[in-house]
Write a protein that holds these residues in place. Structure first.
Motif, PDB file in Angstrom:
ATOM      1  N   ARG A  32       6.431   2.885  -1.137  1.00  0.00           N
ATOM      2  CA  ARG A  32       5.666   2.491  -2.303  1.00  0.00           C
ATOM      3  C   ARG A  32       4.442   1.713  -1.854  1.00  0.00           C
ATOM      4  O   ARG A  32       4.468   1.029  -0.849  1.00  0.00           O
ATOM      5  N   ILE A  33       3.407   1.846  -2.634  1.00  0.00           N
ATOM      6  CA  ILE A  33       2.168   1.156  -2.306  1.00  0.00           C
ATOM      7  C   ILE A  33       1.618   0.500  -3.574  1.00  0.00           C
ATOM      8  O   ILE A  33       1.743   1.050  -4.658  1.00  0.00           O
ATOM      9  N   LYS A  34       1.093  -0.676  -3.397  1.00  0.00           N
ATOM     10  CA  LYS A  34       0.477  -1.380  -4.512  1.00  0.00           C
ATOM     11  C   LYS A  34      -1.027  -1.385  -4.271  1.00  0.00           C
ATOM     12  O   LYS A  34      -1.503  -1.754  -3.211  1.00  0.00           O
ATOM     13  N   ILE A  35      -1.768  -0.920  -5.265  1.00  0.00           N
ATOM     14  CA  ILE A  35      -3.227  -0.872  -5.161  1.00  0.00           C
ATOM     15  C   ILE A  35      -3.789  -1.772  -6.247  1.00  0.00           C
ATOM     16  O   ILE A  35      -3.565  -1.544  -7.426  1.00  0.00           O
ATOM     17  N   TYR A  85      -4.997  10.084  -1.679  1.00  0.00           N
ATOM     18  CA  TYR A  85      -3.936  11.040  -1.985  1.00  0.00           C
ATOM     19  C   TYR A  85      -3.366  11.649  -0.709  1.00  0.00           C
ATOM     20  O   TYR A  85      -2.153  11.767  -0.572  1.00  0.00           O
ATOM     21  N   CYS A 116      -1.327   8.974   1.097  1.00  0.00           N
ATOM     22  CA  CYS A 116      -0.013   8.807   0.456  1.00  0.00           C
ATOM     23  C   CYS A 116       0.931   9.924   0.873  1.00  0.00           C
ATOM     24  O   CYS A 116       2.108   9.677   1.158  1.00  0.00           O
ATOM     25  N   ILE A 155       4.616   8.380   0.685  1.00  0.00           N
ATOM     26  CA  ILE A 155       4.675   7.375  -0.386  1.00  0.00           C
ATOM     27  C   ILE A 155       5.060   8.084  -1.671  1.00  0.00           C
ATOM     28  O   ILE A 155       4.474   9.099  -2.039  1.00  0.00           O
ATOM     29  N   VAL A 195       3.021   4.707  -6.633  1.00  0.00           N
ATOM     30  CA  VAL A 195       1.863   3.820  -6.564  1.00  0.00           C
ATOM     31  C   VAL A 195       1.950   2.859  -7.738  1.00  0.00           C
ATOM     32  O   VAL A 195       2.130   3.283  -8.875  1.00  0.00           O
ATOM     33  N   GLN A 206      -0.327   0.287  -9.606  1.00  0.00           N
ATOM     34  CA  GLN A 206      -1.756   0.016  -9.622  1.00  0.00           C
ATOM     35  C   GLN A 206      -2.166  -0.858 -10.799  1.00  0.00           C
ATOM     36  O   GLN A 206      -1.810  -0.599 -11.934  1.00  0.00           O
ATOM     37  N   LEU A 212      -1.986  12.192  -8.665  1.00  0.00           N
ATOM     38  CA  LEU A 212      -0.827  11.587  -7.994  1.00  0.00           C
ATOM     39  C   LEU A 212       0.424  12.410  -8.267  1.00  0.00           C
ATOM     40  O   LEU A 212       1.171  12.751  -7.338  1.00  0.00           O
ATOM     41  N   ILE A 259       3.755  11.952  -6.386  1.00  0.00           N
ATOM     42  CA  ILE A 259       3.706  10.492  -6.358  1.00  0.00           C
ATOM     43  C   ILE A 259       3.757   9.959  -7.787  1.00  0.00           C
ATOM     44  O   ILE A 259       2.953  10.362  -8.636  1.00  0.00           O
ATOM     45  N   PHE A 285       3.246   7.188 -10.729  1.00  0.00           N
ATOM     46  CA  PHE A 285       2.266   6.148 -11.027  1.00  0.00           C
ATOM     47  C   PHE A 285       2.886   5.106 -11.946  1.00  0.00           C
ATOM     48  O   PHE A 285       3.477   5.447 -12.970  1.00  0.00           O
TER      49      PHE A 285
END
Length: 127
Positions: A1-4, A16, A19, A24, A27, A29, A49, A54, A56
């Motif tokens: 997981r990624i936090k933007i 993209y 990820c 990943i 996301v 965000q 995404l 992915i 969102f």
């Protein structure tokens, strides 16, 4: 997981592929600009995404929200209203709250009290 933590229009296209390469799956965000909630940029971002496997999630938060049920409910309503206004291909998977009351400092008992208050606020969301 990624936090933007930037606005959607500034997301570079290469995010993209990054990820995908990093496998990943989600996301989180921050979309703090209310004009984005109905924008094609946000919808297309979410769709891209999703097309890449992915999920969102809207991400919201501030340390001082730990005792503000009204603020937290308002953010839930934003996501609910957004998802109700779009077709499935543009829907967000959900939302996360990045509320960290412990970062406000204070004594250990003050910090624990704020964390307990935040937990109570979070529980009230499910009622």
């Amino acid at each position: 997981r990624i936090k933007i933590w930037n606005a959607v229009p500034s997301i570079p296209i290469f995010i993209y592929s990054v990820c995908n390469k990093l496998k990943i799956e989600a996301v989180y965000q921050d979309v703090s600009t209310s004009s984005l909630y109905s924008s094609d940029k946000l919808k297309n971002h979410i769709k891209t995404l999703k097309d890449n496997g992915i999920d969102f999630y809207f991400a919201f938060g501030a340390a001082d929200w730990y005792n503000s049920l009204d603020t937290v409910k308002a953010k839930v309503d934003i996501v609910k209203n957004y998802n109700n206004s779009v077709t499935d291909q543009f829907k967000a998977k959900g939302l996360i709250f990045d509320v960290e009351p412990h970062t406000l400092g204070g004594t250990e008992s003050e910090v624990l009290s704020r964390v307990e208050t935040w937990c109570d606020v979070a529980k009230k969301l499910y009622k």
